[in-house]
Write an enzyme that holds these catalytic residues in place. Sequence first.
Site, PDB file in Angstrom:
ATOM      1  N   SER A 116      19.524  -1.200  17.142  1.00 51.63           N
ATOM      2  CA  SER A 116      18.627  -0.170  16.597  1.00 51.63           C
ATOM      3  C   SER A 116      17.527   0.161  17.588  1.00 51.63           C
ATOM      4  O   SER A 116      17.108  -0.697  18.386  1.00 51.63           O
ATOM      5  CB  SER A 116      18.004  -0.725  15.309  1.00 51.63           C
ATOM      6  OG  SER A 116      16.924   0.074  14.901  1.00 51.63           O
ATOM      7  N   TYR A 140      12.715  -6.739  10.967  1.00 49.12           N
ATOM      8  CA  TYR A 140      14.013  -6.067  11.123  1.00 49.12           C
ATOM      9  C   TYR A 140      14.332  -5.863  12.612  1.00 49.12           C
ATOM     10  O   TYR A 140      15.402  -6.246  13.090  1.00 49.12           O
ATOM     11  CB  TYR A 140      14.001  -4.723  10.381  1.00 49.12           C
ATOM     12  CG  TYR A 140      15.188  -3.856  10.746  1.00 49.12           C
ATOM     13  CD1 TYR A 140      16.461  -4.166  10.290  1.00 49.12           C
ATOM     14  CD2 TYR A 140      15.031  -2.747  11.592  1.00 49.12           C
ATOM     15  CE1 TYR A 140      17.553  -3.383  10.651  1.00 49.12           C
ATOM     16  CE2 TYR A 140      16.117  -1.967  11.949  1.00 49.12           C
ATOM     17  CZ  TYR A 140      17.364  -2.290  11.478  1.00 49.12           C
ATOM     18  OH  TYR A 140      18.443  -1.523  11.845  1.00 49.12           O
ATOM     19  N   LYS A 144      17.310  -7.632  15.310  1.00 46.05           N
ATOM     20  CA  LYS A 144      18.270  -6.913  16.164  1.00 46.05           C
ATOM     21  C   LYS A 144      18.104  -7.359  17.625  1.00 46.05           C
ATOM     22  O   LYS A 144      19.091  -7.564  18.336  1.00 46.05           O
ATOM     23  CB  LYS A 144      18.054  -5.402  16.039  1.00 46.05           C
ATOM     24  CG  LYS A 144      18.424  -4.852  14.666  1.00 46.05           C
ATOM     25  CD  LYS A 144      19.920  -4.896  14.429  1.00 46.05           C
ATOM     26  CE  LYS A 144      20.333  -4.381  13.073  1.00 46.05           C
ATOM     27  NZ  LYS A 144      21.769  -4.442  12.823  1.00 46.05           N
TER      28      LYS A 144
END
Length: 335
Positions: A116, A140, A144
């Site tokens: 991402s 988050y 990643k």
Amino acid sequence: MRILVVGGAGYVGSHMTKLLRETRHEPVVLDNLSSGFREAVLGAELIVGHLADRMLLERVLRERRFDAVMHFASSIQVGESLADPARYYRNNVAATLNLLECMVHAGVSCLVFSSSAAVYGEPARAPLDEDHPRAPVNPYGRTKWMVEQVLGDFDRAYGLRHCCLRYFNAAGADPAGLLGERHDPETHLIPLALRAAGGALPALQIFGTDYDTPDGTCIRDYVHVADLCRAHLLAIERLLGGAPSRAYNLGNGAGYSVRQVVEAAGRASGRPVPVIEAPRREGDPTRLVADASRARAELGWRPKYDLDAIVRHACAWEQRSARRRVPAAPSAVRS
Ligand code: UFG
């Protein structure tokens, strides 16, 4: 190619499974259906199970002889990751580590990983290339980036080659209308704007109108889910051809403000989108736009769809989904 599509019942994974079928590959989906949908898996075998289930993974990977794995399964909401980081480290990092170890044991050595733009954190420049510092600002994004680092170590130690595809704002729906974006709860701008236009929501909240941008709202790079899937196909072909591990940005390279997206949603649906101006949402960078020239040069990837096409396809999908949500009128009672 026989490909294990982990998270293949979710938004991007289900479009990928459909593309693999259409291009005569053999996808097998593994999904625990926690946020995916059985009916989104079109024409492929679905194994219902969790990535953290070591025995299941060992068995599936050993028995089926996959050429590669595509890994789409993750928790994806920035706000939720701030409120419940444990869930994100467990689902996105620990479960992925399990998958990677099982791949190494089974001798499956190619992986395409859904990463991402969140790995970059607050951007120092726009557009952003892949060498921009990775400094995620929420759990988050950190999950990643952690997985990308783990992948680097697994490549060096065990020869697991991989592509990390850093999506910017995945959006749109299957141009043929069979699949689309479906999250519960839905938090993304385009589906919410379309629902507000269609009357399913009283209004769209615009989160922040005082950003340092021409119209005061945040700028994002929206990329069509079908374009993302074509990039995955190119990436896996490149890996299976022996290319080394690499990270690629996937975006159109064009930034649109929230207000511009709202206008596009109004055009696509033929109705104005009612909006309410609301305070900023925590953790939203001002501007995120991809420099995807590496994917263009090395993968030969050219995104086909612009913002209007993205919103048009999303609109067709929302309208179809809204019709399905309307309960059937009660049938006449016979005496
Ligand atoms: N927005 C609104 N109102 C809404 C929803 C969103 O104004 O109701 C705004 C957001 O503030 C943001 C823009 O619309 O400025 C886009 O928001 P989305 O929620 O659609 O997408 P994000 O840019 O927040 O998220 C995307 C991916 C995430 C990923 C993130 C990385 O969808 O999975 O980029 O930065 F984590």
